[in-house]
Structure formats: C-alpha cells, structure tokens
Design a protein around this motif. Sequence first.
Motif, mmCIF file in Angstrom:
data_model
loop_
_atom_site.group_PDB
_atom_site.id
_atom_site.type_symbol
_atom_site.label_atom_id
_atom_site.label_comp_id
_atom_site.label_asym_id
_atom_site.label_seq_id
_atom_site.Cartn_x
_atom_site.Cartn_y
_atom_site.Cartn_z
ATOM 1 N N UNK A 198 -106.595 -25.003 -6.660
ATOM 2 C CA UNK A 198 -107.825 -25.868 -5.993
ATOM 3 C C UNK A 198 -108.247 -25.155 -4.776
ATOM 4 N N UNK A 199 -107.139 -24.105 -4.137
ATOM 5 C CA UNK A 199 -107.679 -23.488 -2.869
ATOM 6 C C UNK A 199 -107.553 -22.050 -3.067
ATOM 7 N N UNK A 200 -107.047 -21.543 -4.317
ATOM 8 C CA UNK A 200 -106.996 -20.285 -4.558
ATOM 9 C C UNK A 200 -106.352 -19.493 -3.684
ATOM 10 N N UNK A 201 -105.266 -19.907 -3.135
ATOM 11 C CA UNK A 201 -104.138 -19.662 -2.204
ATOM 12 C C UNK A 201 -102.852 -19.480 -2.927
ATOM 13 N N UNK A 202 -102.446 -18.300 -2.928
ATOM 14 C CA UNK A 202 -101.141 -17.906 -3.499
ATOM 15 C C UNK A 202 -99.836 -17.532 -2.399
ATOM 16 N N UNK A 203 -98.636 -18.097 -2.685
ATOM 17 C CA UNK A 203 -97.798 -17.994 -1.917
ATOM 18 C C UNK A 203 -96.491 -17.233 -2.822
ATOM 19 N N UNK A 204 -95.728 -16.557 -1.937
ATOM 20 C CA UNK A 204 -94.560 -16.284 -2.811
ATOM 21 C C UNK A 204 -93.558 -17.431 -3.227
ATOM 22 N N UNK A 205 -93.172 -17.325 -4.436
ATOM 23 C CA UNK A 205 -92.655 -18.192 -5.228
ATOM 24 C C UNK A 205 -91.470 -18.950 -4.341
ATOM 25 N N UNK A 206 -90.781 -17.914 -3.522
ATOM 26 C CA UNK A 206 -89.564 -18.363 -2.636
ATOM 27 C C UNK A 206 -89.880 -19.268 -1.443
ATOM 28 N N UNK A 207 -91.298 -19.382 -1.089
ATOM 29 C CA UNK A 207 -91.714 -20.672 -0.231
ATOM 30 C C UNK A 207 -91.486 -21.861 -0.824
ATOM 31 N N UNK A 208 -91.858 -22.133 -1.963
ATOM 32 C CA UNK A 208 -91.923 -23.536 -2.796
ATOM 33 C C UNK A 208 -90.250 -23.659 -3.063
ATOM 34 N N UNK A 209 -89.579 -22.605 -3.329
ATOM 35 C CA UNK A 209 -88.207 -22.838 -3.593
ATOM 36 C C UNK A 209 -87.328 -23.111 -2.473
ATOM 37 N N UNK A 210 -87.768 -22.590 -1.236
ATOM 38 C CA UNK A 210 -87.240 -22.862 -0.044
ATOM 39 C C UNK A 210 -87.165 -24.489 0.366
ATOM 40 N N UNK A 211 -88.493 -25.003 -0.167
ATOM 41 C CA UNK A 211 -88.542 -26.487 0.116
ATOM 42 C C UNK A 211 -87.749 -27.213 -0.969
ATOM 43 N N UNK A 212 -87.741 -26.840 -2.081
ATOM 44 C CA UNK A 212 -86.720 -27.476 -3.047
ATOM 45 C C UNK A 212 -85.458 -27.233 -2.774
ATOM 46 N N UNK A 213 -85.037 -26.498 -2.563
ATOM 47 C CA UNK A 213 -83.459 -26.158 -1.778
ATOM 48 C C UNK A 213 -83.114 -26.834 -0.686
ATOM 49 N N UNK A 214 -84.086 -27.050 0.231
ATOM 50 C CA UNK A 214 -83.816 -27.887 1.464
ATOM 51 C C UNK A 214 -83.577 -29.073 1.119
ATOM 52 N N UNK A 215 -84.427 -29.833 0.198
ATOM 53 C CA UNK A 215 -84.238 -31.081 -0.150
ATOM 54 C C UNK A 215 -83.102 -31.628 -1.269
ATOM 55 N N UNK A 216 -82.865 -30.531 -2.103
ATOM 56 C CA UNK A 216 -81.816 -31.070 -2.870
ATOM 57 C C UNK A 216 -80.466 -30.832 -2.567
ATOM 58 N N UNK A 217 -80.510 -29.978 -1.372
ATOM 59 C CA UNK A 217 -79.128 -29.734 -0.838
ATOM 60 C C UNK A 217 -78.405 -31.009 0.109
ATOM 61 N N UNK A 218 -79.369 -32.080 0.164
ATOM 62 C CA UNK A 218 -78.948 -33.241 0.503
ATOM 63 C C UNK A 218 -78.739 -34.090 -0.323
ATOM 64 N N UNK A 219 -78.788 -33.958 -1.435
ATOM 65 C CA UNK A 219 -78.203 -34.856 -2.673
ATOM 66 C C UNK A 219 -76.691 -34.932 -2.676
ATOM 67 N N UNK A 220 -76.168 -34.044 -1.888
ATOM 68 C CA UNK A 220 -74.639 -34.139 -1.695
ATOM 69 C C UNK A 220 -74.277 -35.212 -0.982
ATOM 70 N N UNK A 221 -75.183 -35.636 -0.086
ATOM 71 C CA UNK A 221 -74.677 -36.816 0.896
ATOM 72 C C UNK A 221 -74.884 -38.077 -0.074
ATOM 73 N N UNK A 222 -75.869 -38.132 -0.826
ATOM 74 C CA UNK A 222 -75.780 -39.197 -1.844
ATOM 75 C C UNK A 222 -74.632 -39.306 -2.754
ATOM 76 N N UNK A 223 -74.306 -38.213 -3.374
ATOM 77 C CA UNK A 223 -73.067 -38.169 -4.165
ATOM 78 C C UNK A 223 -71.758 -38.794 -3.470
ATOM 79 N N UNK A 224 -71.787 -38.114 -2.074
ATOM 80 C CA UNK A 224 -70.570 -38.528 -1.249
ATOM 81 C C UNK A 224 -70.403 -39.873 -0.834
ATOM 82 N N UNK A 225 -71.545 -40.740 -1.093
ATOM 83 C CA UNK A 225 -71.614 -42.124 -0.833
ATOM 84 C C UNK A 225 -70.532 -42.698 -1.592
#
Length: 256
Positions: A91-118
């Motif tokens: 929609x914006x014709x804007x391209x970012x390195x794939x690592x930018x979106x992967x950084x966000x994915x990693x940031x969120x999924x890393x906290x899933x260990x907190x849910x497992x540790x529940x």
Amino acid sequence: MNRLLDRLWRWVDALVTAVTTSYDWVQSTVTERLRETLRVGLGQPLTDEQYRRTLNTAVGQYQSWLRRLVRTLNTRTPNTVREAFATLRADFDITFPRKVEQELINLITATHTRIVDNHLEVRRLIRRVLATNPQTPAERQAAVDRILRQAEREGYDLYTVDSRGRRIPLNVWARRAVDGHAANVALSAYQRAMQASGLDLVRVSSHDGTCSKCAPWQGRVLSLNGTTDGYPTLAQARAGGLFHISCRHGLVPTTP
C-alpha cells in the motif's frame, strides 16, 4: 505527502490492534482457567489424599492446555506481523529489510515463556493451599478463596519486568512493544519518503490537551535528517519526548 504520516499511523494502530487483541484474550482466559484449576474438588466430600490427587490432575491438564495455547500464539503472532508488513510494502510502496519485522516477531514471542512458566505459579499456589492442611470442603473453599485474592493482586504471574523493575501485565507490555516498534517503522518510512522527495523540514502538529512530553515540540519546525542548519532534528525531538508510545502527533512539510 501531507497525509502520509497520518496513513502510517493508521497502519500502526491496525497492527497494534491485530496483535494485542490476542494478548488481551490470553490474559483473561489464562486467569479464568487458573481460577477453575484451583477450584477443582471444592464442595466434594474428598479425603485429603483424594483432594491432592484431584488438584495434581487438574494442574497437569492446565499445563497441557497452556502449551497448546502458546503453540497457537507462536503461529498466529508471526503471521499477523508478516501480513502487516506485506500491507506496508503493497500500500505504501515501502520496503524494509526482513530483519525489521523479524525483530518485532522475536520481541513478542520471546515473552511466551512467561505464559508457559505460569504453570509454576499454579503449583506454587496449590502448595500454599495445601500447606494450610484444609480437611473439610468449607476449609478448602476458604483456603482457595484466600489464595486467589492474593494471586489477583499479584497478576497471576502473567507479567514481565521492565528496565525499571516494574511488573507490567503481558497484554499491556505487548501493546506497548508493538506500538513502539511499529511507530519506529512508520517514522523511518516517513523520513525516507520525504528524503526521496528532496524535503527535510517539517512542522509538528498542535492540539489541545497535549501531554507534557510533547508540549515543548508542538508547532516547532524540525529537520528530519539534520541536513538543514538552525533547526532541531527529529532524533532530538524524539529524545526529548515527542512520539512516545501511543503518540500520534503529525508532521507537515514546510519551508524555512
């Protein structure tokens, strides 16, 4: 170009909503499931041994359910983020390195260990219930009610700790993390688009009721890339508080 940042903010808001809706649901669902687990066996004429076995079985079932829940999140979150970035590119014709979106994915999924540790929290709470040695249904009910009240105050262990040592509920943390990361992407995209158009100066929008962080910057002219002398840069304004989490101030191209 005047409306580009507004469109990018809408993209940020859509991504925040898409990701954090899951975590709001997780927060409430895990909490309710934990309550149900602790209440197993209440009101039944069980011996002490039967009551302990019933609770242990319930915890095992809770653990299995929790692992399935996390597997679902580990699939859903990356897909949601990737779809959002695909929209950004299309929609914006804007391209970012794939690592930018992967950084966000990693940031969120890393906290899933907190849910497992529940599940460790569940076992700890049950040990506290059993430590009172409740023998009758009424005593067990009272012990569970007391522990649940304390667990409610402690957030059921569904939190993460920030850099200042504060406990932040996971759903609140996820909202802030996604918003902050996506806002960085939006502002970077805006800078790149302006630079491609040969523009550097922008004026910060103004509105009533602004917060103390943004107030000093309202209406001021900024240099996006630091290429125009005599103006504070966007980086300096952000360091001074502008465009904090959930801030949606606008920028309008201007001339000296």
